[in-house]
Each structure stands twice: as structure tokens, then as C-alpha cells.
Design a protein around this motif. Structure first.
Motif, PDB file in Angstrom:
ATOM      1  N   ALA A 550     -13.125  36.646   3.005  1.00  0.00           N
ATOM      2  CA  ALA A 550     -13.911  36.019   2.197  1.00  0.00           C
ATOM      3  C   ALA A 550     -15.356  36.564   2.605  1.00  0.00           C
ATOM      4  O   ALA A 550     -16.537  36.927   1.942  1.00  0.00           O
ATOM      5  CB  ALA A 550     -13.950  34.215   3.151  1.00  0.00           C
ATOM      6  N   LEU A 551     -15.764  37.534   4.188  1.00  0.00           N
ATOM      7  CA  LEU A 551     -16.607  37.437   4.688  1.00  0.00           C
ATOM      8  C   LEU A 551     -17.333  38.914   4.100  1.00  0.00           C
ATOM      9  O   LEU A 551     -18.653  39.081   3.498  1.00  0.00           O
ATOM     10  CB  LEU A 551     -17.428  37.566   6.004  1.00  0.00           C
ATOM     11  N   SER A 552     -16.405  39.668   3.858  1.00  0.00           N
ATOM     12  CA  SER A 552     -16.602  40.564   2.872  1.00  0.00           C
ATOM     13  C   SER A 552     -16.603  40.944   0.988  1.00  0.00           C
ATOM     14  O   SER A 552     -17.073  41.453   1.155  1.00  0.00           O
ATOM     15  CB  SER A 552     -15.170  41.757   3.187  1.00  0.00           C
ATOM     16  N   ALA A 553     -16.215  39.839   0.978  1.00  0.00           N
ATOM     17  CA  ALA A 553     -16.366  39.586  -0.899  1.00  0.00           C
ATOM     18  C   ALA A 553     -17.861  39.594  -0.770  1.00  0.00           C
ATOM     19  O   ALA A 553     -17.813  39.098  -1.784  1.00  0.00           O
ATOM     20  CB  ALA A 553     -15.432  38.370  -1.460  1.00  0.00           C
ATOM     21  N   GLY A 554     -18.425  39.005   0.197  1.00  0.00           N
ATOM     22  CA  GLY A 554     -19.104  37.797  -0.594  1.00  0.00           C
ATOM     23  C   GLY A 554     -19.312  36.637  -1.083  1.00  0.00           C
ATOM     24  O   GLY A 554     -18.100  36.180  -1.874  1.00  0.00           O
ATOM     25  N   PRO A 555     -20.207  35.877  -1.280  1.00  0.00           N
ATOM     26  CA  PRO A 555     -19.902  34.877  -2.471  1.00  0.00           C
ATOM     27  C   PRO A 555     -20.010  34.969  -3.623  1.00  0.00           C
ATOM     28  O   PRO A 555     -20.360  36.251  -4.141  1.00  0.00           O
ATOM     29  CB  PRO A 555     -22.157  33.895  -2.253  1.00  0.00           C
ATOM     30  N   ASN A 556     -19.568  34.003  -4.134  1.00  0.00           N
ATOM     31  CA  ASN A 556     -19.476  34.309  -6.244  1.00  0.00           C
ATOM     32  C   ASN A 556     -20.330  34.406  -6.575  1.00  0.00           C
ATOM     33  O   ASN A 556     -21.637  33.756  -6.815  1.00  0.00           O
ATOM     34  CB  ASN A 556     -18.137  32.592  -7.034  1.00  0.00           C
ATOM     35  N   PRO A 557     -20.907  35.958  -7.674  1.00  0.00           N
ATOM     36  CA  PRO A 557     -21.983  35.514  -8.262  1.00  0.00           C
ATOM     37  C   PRO A 557     -22.117  35.469  -9.271  1.00  0.00           C
ATOM     38  O   PRO A 557     -22.912  35.373 -10.176  1.00  0.00           O
ATOM     39  CB  PRO A 557     -21.517  37.608  -8.325  1.00  0.00           C
ATOM     40  N   LEU A 558     -20.538  34.705  -9.516  1.00  0.00           N
ATOM     41  CA  LEU A 558     -20.807  34.012 -11.300  1.00  0.00           C
ATOM     42  C   LEU A 558     -21.023  32.905 -11.880  1.00  0.00           C
ATOM     43  O   LEU A 558     -20.894  31.925 -10.279  1.00  0.00           O
ATOM     44  CB  LEU A 558     -19.766  34.499 -11.455  1.00  0.00           C
ATOM     45  N   THR A 559     -22.212  32.330 -12.439  1.00  0.00           N
ATOM     46  CA  THR A 559     -22.491  31.088 -12.781  1.00  0.00           C
ATOM     47  C   THR A 559     -21.096  29.808 -13.376  1.00  0.00           C
ATOM     48  O   THR A 559     -20.309  30.848 -13.780  1.00  0.00           O
ATOM     49  CB  THR A 559     -24.230  30.995 -13.154  1.00  0.00           C
ATOM     50  N   VAL A 609     -12.261  39.680 -15.833  1.00  0.00           N
ATOM     51  CA  VAL A 609     -11.755  38.638 -15.525  1.00  0.00           C
ATOM     52  C   VAL A 609     -10.216  38.829 -14.687  1.00  0.00           C
ATOM     53  O   VAL A 609      -9.822  38.680 -13.663  1.00  0.00           O
ATOM     54  CB  VAL A 609     -10.757  38.141 -17.047  1.00  0.00           C
ATOM     55  N   ARG A 610     -10.090  40.087 -14.752  1.00  0.00           N
ATOM     56  CA  ARG A 610      -9.102  40.660 -13.119  1.00  0.00           C
ATOM     57  C   ARG A 610      -9.774  41.223 -12.485  1.00  0.00           C
ATOM     58  O   ARG A 610      -9.208  40.366 -11.292  1.00  0.00           O
ATOM     59  CB  ARG A 610      -8.184  42.104 -14.047  1.00  0.00           C
ATOM     60  N   ALA A 611     -10.397  41.036 -12.209  1.00  0.00           N
ATOM     61  CA  ALA A 611     -11.423  41.531 -11.014  1.00  0.00           C
ATOM     62  C   ALA A 611     -12.128  39.922 -10.469  1.00  0.00           C
ATOM     63  O   ALA A 611     -12.180  39.309  -9.466  1.00  0.00           O
ATOM     64  CB  ALA A 611     -12.986  41.962 -10.859  1.00  0.00           C
ATOM     65  N   ALA A 612     -12.210  38.554 -11.256  1.00  0.00           N
ATOM     66  CA  ALA A 612     -12.983  37.598 -11.274  1.00  0.00           C
ATOM     67  C   ALA A 612     -12.007  37.040 -10.219  1.00  0.00           C
ATOM     68  O   ALA A 612     -11.659  35.343  -9.458  1.00  0.00           O
ATOM     69  CB  ALA A 612     -13.899  36.372 -12.171  1.00  0.00           C
ATOM     70  N   ARG A 613     -10.067  37.074 -10.918  1.00  0.00           N
ATOM     71  CA  ARG A 613      -9.573  36.583 -10.918  1.00  0.00           C
ATOM     72  C   ARG A 613      -9.154  36.863  -9.293  1.00  0.00           C
ATOM     73  O   ARG A 613      -8.134  36.027  -8.629  1.00  0.00           O
ATOM     74  CB  ARG A 613      -8.428  36.326 -12.035  1.00  0.00           C
ATOM     75  N   ARG A 614      -8.970  38.255  -9.234  1.00  0.00           N
ATOM     76  CA  ARG A 614      -8.622  38.735  -8.000  1.00  0.00           C
ATOM     77  C   ARG A 614      -9.513  38.581  -6.679  1.00  0.00           C
ATOM     78  O   ARG A 614      -8.949  38.576  -5.189  1.00  0.00           O
ATOM     79  CB  ARG A 614      -8.908  40.246  -8.172  1.00  0.00           C
ATOM     80  N   ASN A 615     -10.667  37.904  -6.404  1.00  0.00           N
ATOM     81  CA  ASN A 615     -11.528  37.153  -5.999  1.00  0.00           C
ATOM     82  C   ASN A 615     -11.427  35.771  -5.670  1.00  0.00           C
ATOM     83  O   ASN A 615     -12.234  35.358  -5.065  1.00  0.00           O
ATOM     84  CB  ASN A 615     -12.895  37.680  -6.053  1.00  0.00           C
ATOM     85  N   GLY A 616     -10.738  35.292  -6.579  1.00  0.00           N
ATOM     86  CA  GLY A 616     -10.840  34.166  -7.010  1.00  0.00           C
ATOM     87  C   GLY A 616     -12.320  33.212  -7.285  1.00  0.00           C
ATOM     88  O   GLY A 616     -11.968  32.050  -6.545  1.00  0.00           O
TER      89      GLY A 616
END
Length: 618
Positions: A550-559, A609-616
């Protein structure tokens, strides 16, 4: 003219593009300058007045003509006003030489019209009005100069047709190119959708199955010395899970091949019989079209999968009836399906008792009346000296005040409390195995076992557990949404998220919803029990690997709106469909999709969509 066909390749090859024709280019318009050979001959032979001026005018016309055509086909200038400026200069030169010299110089009007048709900024109504004005003027000037009506009509008609035909041909090739690009994009989208489906199949078939095998193997290890019958029942469940997984994997692989309805019906019969479900197949009527058989085959496959996984049925009937131009497919089973919260005999919920799906006699052996000897209370790991337990003497002694329930074995003393746990997990075998292992702990009691997300909050308000263990992907409602509502309506209940695949975005959302921990299912149950105790003592219990991810992925950039649009696009819906579903305009949907693609550093919406699902993030 050759065309392009983009066809789906293998999972790693994307699409294959067949070479196509490019249509007319800038060099296609150069041979038409030979129409000015007559004017050039007059200049060379001195028949034109002021030959130096005529030569300069001829050079200016040719230069401006080439400039207009080349800039019109140059991607750097095609969408700017540069070709229009060149066309204005070319128009001025054309009218100047026509008025000054006449005769063969009138042929420059069709060339001007030809260049006008090449400028795409003029296409549409503006081009039609311009060509009508230009051809009419050319015809009038020719008739005034030569006094011949047929010559006047010929120049006027040639001027109009030259521009219109050029614009029509270019528009036709532009349309063909757009169609080819759309076809390639659809092929890429189809490949991405297939990858998404394949990844979800792997998630469902391998991820959950291996988690069940791991948990049940731990149950065998822990039950082996104290209850051999229960351990053998767990081993039998492992064998059944493995066989079912092999069948489902074969079905998943065969799902990527074309098959007739008859083939799918035979596969369905095999799968149902392997799952100990009595199957009856009836089929009547004339042969069906291949497209219809393929569609019905998919319906049979999905229906049988739901019957095996979720219904708990003992009998399943499949009927295909074709009459005239109508075909009816009916799949019926006697399964109970998910029951309403609080319903008597609910297969997905057992309050304070045993009998989890897939455990049979082992579940009853592990319930309140389990036959193994009473154990000493487990001491919380990490406490110095081992003199305190997580049940009553943790930091601040909050746990004892919070869940002061009597131990199930009737014991007394400082450590006579028991932790009431609500367990929500959609897979029956996993739910039963986790309940079995947790109830081996003397200070933990499973007071409710749920199979859907909609049951969580009503049941929790009824049984008021100390801890709620929630899966994320539950039928009806997400465990994360239920966790947020539990945090508001039942703050005394500590929520722990328990999932098969930990994704950084899920972890952040769980913490934002007020969850007290985030763990994976396949860890040792001793660690899970310790996490329950530590969470009740006020600690945040998070799997270290998930925390680092979670720290390496960073916050969710999507609104939130971008998430909604991406979720709607996941099934391959068009922009128009997404816009209608979300009550947005098509342009707004495209803007959200473009923003999401940029933020996920992907090439198209399906990759986003794949990237967003992969990162939750979805």
C-alpha cells in the motif's frame, strides 16, 4: 484498394494488423498541374502579354497549389488554418491570371477547385457553397472572355465536379480509415476483456480453492491428534475441493474454445454428476443456428456453475425447447440459495452453532459439543513472561471490559471471557473451515456464519458480536461497504477484513471505513486468533506485506466519478451506454475515461480497468 482486418491474437500478442491502402496522398494531386501546360506554352512562346509577369504568376500559382495540398495532408498543419491561408492566396492568383490573360488560363479554376477539395477544414456545407460560387464565377468569366456558351459551361461544370469528387473520395477514405481504427480498437478491447475474464477465472478457481485447501490442511494438522474422525472429514473435503477444482479448470479452459450446445450439455452433465447432483437433460425441436447454440451454451455453462457453487442443490433439470423461431432454455434446481437474514434453516448463516457447508460430521464435532479436551486459554503472543492474556489483561485491560462473556467451557476466573465473532465468507467450505479452526480456541465463539454481504449489518445488530470477520467480495454487498456501516451503527464491534488477495487500494479503503485490521485468509489460524485479540486491545492489525504494498502503490488517484465510469466500462459498454447509465453526456464520459487512462498510465479503457482492479481502486 486493400483493407485492414484486426483479429484477436493470443493472450500475449494483442492484435494482428493486415496491411491496408492509404488512399490518395499529397503526391496524387501533383500530376493535375499538367492542366497548366497551355498557359506555360503561351509564356514560353511569348504569346502572353508581359511574359515575365505571366511566368511569375505561373510560378506563384504552382507554388501555392503545392503548398496548399502538402499542408492539407501534413498532420502538423492539417487541423490548423495554414491550408486556408494558402488557399486564399491561390484564389487571388487564379482570379488575377484569369482576368489578365483569359484563354487557357481559365483551366486554373478547376485546379483551384481541386485544391479546395483537399482542404478538410472546408468540407461540409462551406465547401458546397464555395464550389457553387467558384464554378459560377468561372463559367461567367469564361463566357465573357471567349463568348462561347459551351466553353463557359464546360469550365463551370469541371470546376464544380473537381472539388466535389476530390472531397467525396477523401471523405470516403477517411471513413474507411476510421472504421479500420475502430475495428482494431474493438479487437484490442476484446483481448483486454478476455484477459480480465481469464484473470477472474484464475482468481475464482485457483485463489479461493488454494485458500480452502490451505485452511483445511491446517484443520487436519490440528485435529489429527485429538479427533481423528474430524480430521478425516477435513481430508475428504480437501479431496473433494481438489477434484472440483480440476473439473472447473477444465471447464474454464474449454470455455475459450468454440463448442456446440450439445457439447455444453454433455459437459454440464459431467460437472453436475461429479458434484453429486442428479441431472436431467431434455432437448426438443429442430436444429439451431450456430450463433444461437453458442449463446445458449454460455447460458448453460454459467447456470451450471452457479448451481454447483452456490445452490447446494441435489437435483438439476436442463430443458431446451425450440419451436419455430423461438427457443426457450430452462435450468431448474432444488437448491435453497441465499436465505434472508434471520431465516430459519439458512444455509449461509448459523447463529451460535455449527454445521457449516462442506464440513458434515466434522462441523458438528467442532461445535459447542466438540469432543476434544478443554484447553488452557491461549496466551497472546509477544506478551513478556506469558503472564497476561489478550482476553482480559491486554494494554489498558480494555478487552475484558469490552467482551465480558462467560467461557463456553464454564470456567471461572480472570480469564473466563469469550470473544463473540461474526464470520462472513461466501464460500461454504472456507466459511466452515475457518469457523472450525477458530472455535478450537477456547476464548473464541462463532456466533454467526454468513454467506452474503446483505446479511452482515442486520445480523450484527441482532447478535452484537465483538469482532466481525468480513470477506470483501460478497454476494449482494461488498464487505468494505458493510464495514463502514458497522463502524457507524455498531461501534462496539471491531471489524477485521479477511480476503484471499490483498490489494493496496482495498487496504486503504478498509482503513478509511474504520476497520481494525486487514489480513489474508491463508495465514495460520493462530495468527488470525492472535490478530482478533490484539484488535480488541486497540491495535491496528495489518499484514506487513500488504502494508508495504500500500505504501509503494500510493493513494487512489481516481476520483469517485472516474471510478464509476471505469466500473461501467468494465463490461465493454460503449460511451453512449455508459452515458445513459450514469446520466452524463458522451463528451463527459470520454473526458473521465481519458483522465482515468492517464492516471493509470495505460493505453485504453480496458487496460485502465485492469490496472485499477489490480490495485484495488475499483
Amino acid at each position: 484498394m486493400t483493407t485492414t482486418q484486426a483479429v484477436p491474437g493470443t493472450a500475449g500478442s494483442g492484435t494482428r494488423t493486415v496491411p491496408r491502402g492509404k488512399g490518395p496522398g499529397k503526391y496524387t494531386f501533383l500530376p493535375w498541374l499538367l492542366m497548366g501546360v497551355g498557359a506555360f506554352s503561351h509564356v514560353i512562346q511569348g504569346e502572353a502579354g508581359n511574359p515575365w509577369i505571366g511566368g511569375a504568376a505561373l510560378l506563384a500559382f504552382n507554388s501555392l497549389y503545392i503548398f496548399v495540398v502538402f499542408t492539407a495532408f501534413d498532420p502538423r498543419h492539417g487541423d490548423r488554418r495554414t491550408p486556408l491561408y494558402g488557399l486564399a492566396g491561390l484564389t487571388a492568383v487564379t482570379f488575377a491570371v484569369a482576368l489578365g490573360y483569359g484563354g487557357s488560363w481559365m483551366l486554373f479554376f478547376p485546379l483551384l477547385s481541386l485544391a479546395s477539395g483537399a482542404v478538410r477544414q472546408l468540407h461540409g456545407k462551406r465547401l458546397g457553397l464555395w464550389l457553387i460560387l467558384l464554378s459560377g464565377t468561372a463559367g461567367v468569366l469564361t463566357g465573357w472572355d471567349q463568348g462561347d456558351a459551351s466553353e463557359s459551361l464546360g469550365i463551370g461544370y469541371g470546376t464544380f465536379v473537381s472539388g466535389m469528387v476530390t472531397a467525396a473520395v477523401l471523405n470516403l477514405f477517411d471513413t474507411v480509415r476510421q472504421l479500420e481504427e475502430t475495428r482494431q480498437e474493438l479487437a484490442r478491447t476484446a483481448v483486454e476483456r478476455e484477459r480480465l475474464r481469464f484473470s477472474r477465472d484464475l482468481h475464482d478457481l485457483l485463489g479461493h480453492t488454494l485458500s480452502v485447501v490451505v485452511v483445511k490442511a491446517e484443520a487436519v494438522r490440528r485435529l489429527g491428534r485429538r479427533d481423528l474422525d474430524a480430521a478425516l472429514a477435513q481430508a475428504a473435503d480437501i479431496e473433494a475441493v481438489g477434484r472440483q477444482a480440476l473439473t472447473e479448470i477444465r471447464e474454464a479452459v474449454s470455455g475459450y474454445r468454440e463448442g456446440s450446445l450439445s457439447t455444453e450439455l454433455e459437459r454440464a452433465r459431467s460437472v453436475l454428476e461429479a458434484a453429486a447432483v442428479e441431472v436431467v437433460v431434455r432437448r426438443s425441436g429442430p436444429p439451431l443456428a450456430p450463433q444461437t447454440e453458442a449463446l445458449l451454451g454460455w447460458v448453460v455453462r454459467e447456470s451450471v456453475t452457479n448451481t454447483v457453487r452456490h445452490s447446494g442443490a441435489a437435483r438439476c433439470e436442463i430443458e431446451v425447447r425450440a419451436t419455430g423461431d423461438r427457443v426457450r432454455l430452462t435450468v431448474t434446481d432444488d437448491g435453497h440459495g441465499p436465505a434472508a437474514p434471520g431465516a430459519v434453516g439458512s444455509p449461509s448463516r448459523t447463529t451460535g452453532g455449527s454445521g457449516g457447508t462442506g464440513l458434515k460430521g466434522a462441523g458438528r464435532a467442532a461445535g459447542r459439543g466438540r469432543r476434544h479436551p478443554r484447553r488452557r486459554p491461549r496466551r497472546a503472543p509477544g506478551l513478556p513472561g506469558g503472564g497476561r492474556t489478550a482476553r482480559g489483561a491486554g494494554p489498558g485491560r480494555r478487552a475484558a471490559a469490552r467482551y465480558g462473556h462467560r467461557r463456553r467451557d464454564g470456567g471461572h476466573g480472570e480469564d473466563d471471557t469469550v470473544i463473540k465473532v461474526l464470520l462472513a465468507e461466501d464460500q461454504g467450505m472456507m466459511r466452515g473451515a475457518l469457523a472450525l479452526l477458530l472455535e478450537l480456541e477456547d476464548d473464541i465463539e462463532i456466533v454467526a456464519r454468513l454467506g452474503s454481504g446483505e446479511e452482515i449489518v442486520p445480523t450484527a445488530l441482532e447478535v452484537r458480536p465483538d469482532v466481525a470477520l468480513l470477506d470483501i467480495e460478497l454476494p449482494g454487498r461488498s464487505g468494505l461497504d458493510a464495514a463502514a456501516e458497522l463502524h457507524e451503527r455498531l461501534p462496539s464491534c471491531t471489524v477485521l477484513i479477511l480476503t484471499t488477495f490483498g490489494r493496496p487500494g482495498y487496504l486503504r479503503r478498509a482503513m478509511e471505513s474504520g476497520a481494525g485490521g486487514f489480513l489474508v485468509k491463508d495465514g495460520p489460524v493462530e495468527e488470525l486468533a492472535g490478530a482478533i485479540r490484539r484488535a480488541l486491545d486497540g491495535e491496528r492489525v495489518i499484514d506487513p506485506a500488504l502494508a508495504a504494498a500500500a505504501l509503494s502503490a500510493g493513494p487512489n488517484p481516481l476520483t469517485r466519478r472516474e471510478q464509476e465510469v471505469l466500473t461501467a466500462a468494465a463490461d465493454g459498454s460503449t460511451v453512449a451506454d455508459i452515458a445513459a447509465r450514469l446520466h452524463l453526456s458522451g463528451a463527459t464520459v470520454r473526458n473521465y475515461l481519458s483522465a482515468a487512462i492517464g492516471k493509470t498510465s495505460t493505453r485504453n479503457r480496458m487496460e485502465a480497468v485492469r490496472a485499477a482492479r489490480r490495485n484495488g481502486w475499483l
